[in-house]
Design a protein around this motif. Structure first.
Motif, PDB file in Angstrom:
ATOM      1  N   LEU A   1       0.826  -1.213   0.000  1.00  0.00           N
ATOM      2  CA  LEU A   1       0.000   0.000   0.000  1.00  0.00           C
ATOM      3  C   LEU A   1       0.858   1.261   0.000  1.00  0.00           C
ATOM      4  CD1 LEU A   1      -2.796  -1.054   2.528  1.00  0.00           C
ATOM      5  CD2 LEU A   1      -3.114  -0.518   0.102  1.00  0.00           C
TER       6      LEU A   1
ATOM      7  N   MET B   1      -9.208   5.535   3.269  1.00  0.00           N
ATOM      8  CA  MET B   1      -9.820   4.681   2.249  1.00  0.00           C
ATOM      9  C   MET B   1      -9.234   3.269   2.273  1.00  0.00           C
ATOM     10  SD  MET B   1     -10.358   7.269  -1.006  1.00  0.00           S
ATOM     11  CE  MET B   1      -8.667   7.868  -1.029  1.00  0.00           C
ATOM     12  N   ALA B   2      -7.920   3.180   2.507  1.00  0.00           N
ATOM     13  CA  ALA B   2      -7.289   1.865   2.575  1.00  0.00           C
ATOM     14  C   ALA B   2      -7.816   1.062   3.752  1.00  0.00           C
ATOM     15  CB  ALA B   2      -5.767   2.028   2.683  1.00  0.00           C
ATOM     16  N   GLN B   3      -8.039   1.756   4.870  1.00  0.00           N
ATOM     17  CA  GLN B   3      -8.576   1.062   6.043  1.00  0.00           C
ATOM     18  C   GLN B   3      -9.996   0.564   5.787  1.00  0.00           C
ATOM     19  OE1 GLN B   3      -9.347   3.312   9.746  1.00  0.00           O
ATOM     20  NE2 GLN B   3      -8.041   1.810  10.775  1.00  0.00           N
ATOM     21  N   TYR B   4     -10.770   1.304   5.009  1.00  0.00           N
ATOM     22  CA  TYR B   4     -12.137   0.893   4.686  1.00  0.00           C
ATOM     23  C   TYR B   4     -12.139  -0.388   3.846  1.00  0.00           C
ATOM     24  CZ  TYR B   4     -16.843   1.008   2.702  1.00  0.00           C
ATOM     25  OH  TYR B   4     -18.123   0.671   2.318  1.00  0.00           O
ATOM     26  N   PHE B   5     -11.237  -0.450   2.853  1.00  0.00           N
ATOM     27  CA  PHE B   5     -11.208  -1.604   1.956  1.00  0.00           C
ATOM     28  C   PHE B   5     -10.349  -2.758   2.500  1.00  0.00           C
ATOM     29  CE2 PHE B   5     -12.289   1.832  -1.045  1.00  0.00           C
ATOM     30  CZ  PHE B   5     -13.421   1.273  -1.624  1.00  0.00           C
ATOM     31  N   PHE B   6      -9.348  -2.428   3.305  1.00  0.00           N
ATOM     32  CA  PHE B   6      -8.452  -3.459   3.844  1.00  0.00           C
ATOM     33  C   PHE B   6      -8.297  -3.290   5.354  1.00  0.00           C
ATOM     34  CE2 PHE B   6      -7.025  -2.175  -0.411  1.00  0.00           C
ATOM     35  CZ  PHE B   6      -7.237  -3.360  -1.126  1.00  0.00           C
ATOM     36  N   PRO B   7      -9.374  -3.474   6.124  1.00  0.00           N
ATOM     37  CA  PRO B   7      -9.331  -3.225   7.571  1.00  0.00           C
ATOM     38  C   PRO B   7      -8.344  -4.113   8.320  1.00  0.00           C
ATOM     39  CG  PRO B   7     -11.336  -4.402   6.950  1.00  0.00           C
ATOM     40  CD  PRO B   7     -10.680  -3.970   5.675  1.00  0.00           C
TER      41      PRO B   7
END
Length: 443
Positions: free
Chosen positions: A241, A357-363
């Motif tokens: 990421l 946004m990364a946390q939303y898709f890849f928590p």
């Protein structure tokens, strides 16, 4: 055995040792003077910032009498700064770092008698006005001019010109951010090809940066500039990421550099009275500031609020767009001020956006979006200034997040390599070439 001039090799060696020892003593003096000037500079800016907040800026529903005063304060700061620079020392405009690089190459003169006072006072007016500019550009140029001053006052040989000016530049960056290691790395990396590297010149950098930082910590305060969470980074599954994030930052860096040059050209070409320019910019800054103070100033409070999760993703996006263009407008206007802090602020905002946004898709992969905020500081520095090591050092020293070095490396190297492959030159090289090609004496 002596030579034709009657000077033995032993005598030459003794003279060289004495010259090197003098260089180190001069470096100490440069660091102390730069640290003292930078401390006064920072304390005055802090006091003026507090004074400006008494106008209660930040409330969009105020009556005209209430927003008139902050606008007047901003207008006067911008106009007087432009006036001082244009009339007395045009080379004091902008950050001044490109001027120092030119001086190290012997193609730009260092007029410290004019530049030191003008850079100091004009920068105080421009930075306290609400413009999106940083204190690091002024302190770097002030430090470099202190180096030239010490050389002239003590009648040092011309060979000392390069190391003394370089030492002043390192001291200036160290004292702006409480970051002595970054000051050293900055001169070695960013001024590569300009700085004459040897053992004693490197030692001079270290002495100057260390002594300047010591003085600032004693007079202003110790500790990292940005108070953030100290993170650990043990899960390597999310490293990819940071590569993606670095790629995004490379495009941001290209856009920033291109638009910054266009803004400088625009303000150079328009034939409008500086008072009108100052009034127009003051109106924009005041209007935006009435909506949100996080959208103006250099960005320290904005960074703190971003790290504290004070903003929604929607507001972060608006904040990034507004600060991106206002930063370009602020620097393009020709007032003194640096771009490090506004860039670092943009890096933090973009990092919080990407991290959210990364946390939303890849928590399961992203432990905290704020880690990307720290990485954004290094990445955007690498993509615009193309100094990944300096960006890495600054990010770590300013936040004390030493355990994030690995993801920061991936972000910075991706951003710098990609932006280079896409043809984006370092911003200060562009600015120096622009000055030399056009025969200008300003930004």
């Amino acid at each position: 055995m002596g030579n034709r001039n009657g000077t033995s090799s032993k005598d030459r060696s003794v003279n060289l040792d004495i010259r090197n020892y003098k260089l180190l003593l001069n470096a100490l003096l440069i660091g102390v003077i730069t640290g003292l000037l930078s401390s006064i500079f920072r304390l005055v800016l802090a006091r003026l910032s507090t004074f400006r907040t008494t106008f209660q800026i930040g409330q969009a529903d105020q009556l005209w009498q209430d927003w008139f005063w902050p606008m007047l304060f901003t207008f006067f700061g911008i106009w007087f700064s432009i006036f001082l620079v244009k009339k007395y020392a045009p080379e004091a405009a902008g950050s001044g770092i490109q001027e120092i690089e030119g001086a190290l190459d012997g193609v730009r003169a260092v007029r410290w008698r004019k530049v030191l006072p003008i850079k100091f006072f004009a920068s105080i007016f421009s930075l306290s006005s609400g413009l999106l500019l940083g204190r690091e550009g002024p302190t770097v140029q002030i430090g470099a001019n202190v180096g030239k001053m010490v050389e002239d006052v003590f009648k040092q040989s011309v060979e000392e010109d390069n190391p003394l000016i370089s030492t002043g530049a390192a001291s200036g960056l160290a004292s702006a951010f409480n970051a002595p290691f970054s000051g050293i790395i900055f001169v070695i990396e960013e001024m590569n090809g300009h700085f004459k590297f040897n053992f004693y010149s490197l030692a001079a950098l270290m002495i100057g940066a260390g002594s300047a930082d010591m003085v600032v910590r004693f007079l202003v305060g110790s500790g990292p500039i940005l108070k953030t969470t100290i993170f650990t980074f043990e899960d390597l599954s999310g490293l990819w990421l940071f590569v993606v994030f670095g790629l995004i930052l490379s495009f941001i860096g290209i856009a920033f550099n291109k638009l910054l040059i266009e803004a400088l050209d625009f303000f150079k070409k328009i034939r409008i009275n500086p008072m009108v320019i100052a009034l127009g910019i003051a109106f924009v800054i005041t209007a935006v500031g009435l909506y949100s103070e996080d959208m103006i100033y250099s960005g320290y409070s904005t960074i703190a609020n971003a790290y504290n999760d004070s903003f929604t993703l929607k507001f972060l996006l608006a904040l990034f767009v507004v600060r991106f263009f206002l930063s370009i407008m602020s620097y393009g206007s020709g007032v003194p001020g640096g771009i490090f802090t506004p860039l670092i602020t943009l890096g933090v905002i973009s990092g919080m956006l990407f991290g959210g946004m990364a946390q939303y898709f890849f928590p399961d992969v992203v432990q905290d979006p704020a880690i990307f905020g720290v990485a954004g500081m290094a990445g955007i520095f690498a993509s615009t200034i193309r100094a990944p090591l300096t960006g890495l050092a600054l990010s770590v020293e300013m936040t004390a997040n030493y355990e994030l070095i690995l993801p920061l490396i991936f972000t910075a190297v991706t951003a710098s390599v990609c932006t280079t492959m896409l043809g984006n030159a370092p911003i200060y090289s562009i600015l120096l070439k622009r000055i030399l090609n056009k025969g200008e004496t300003a930004v």
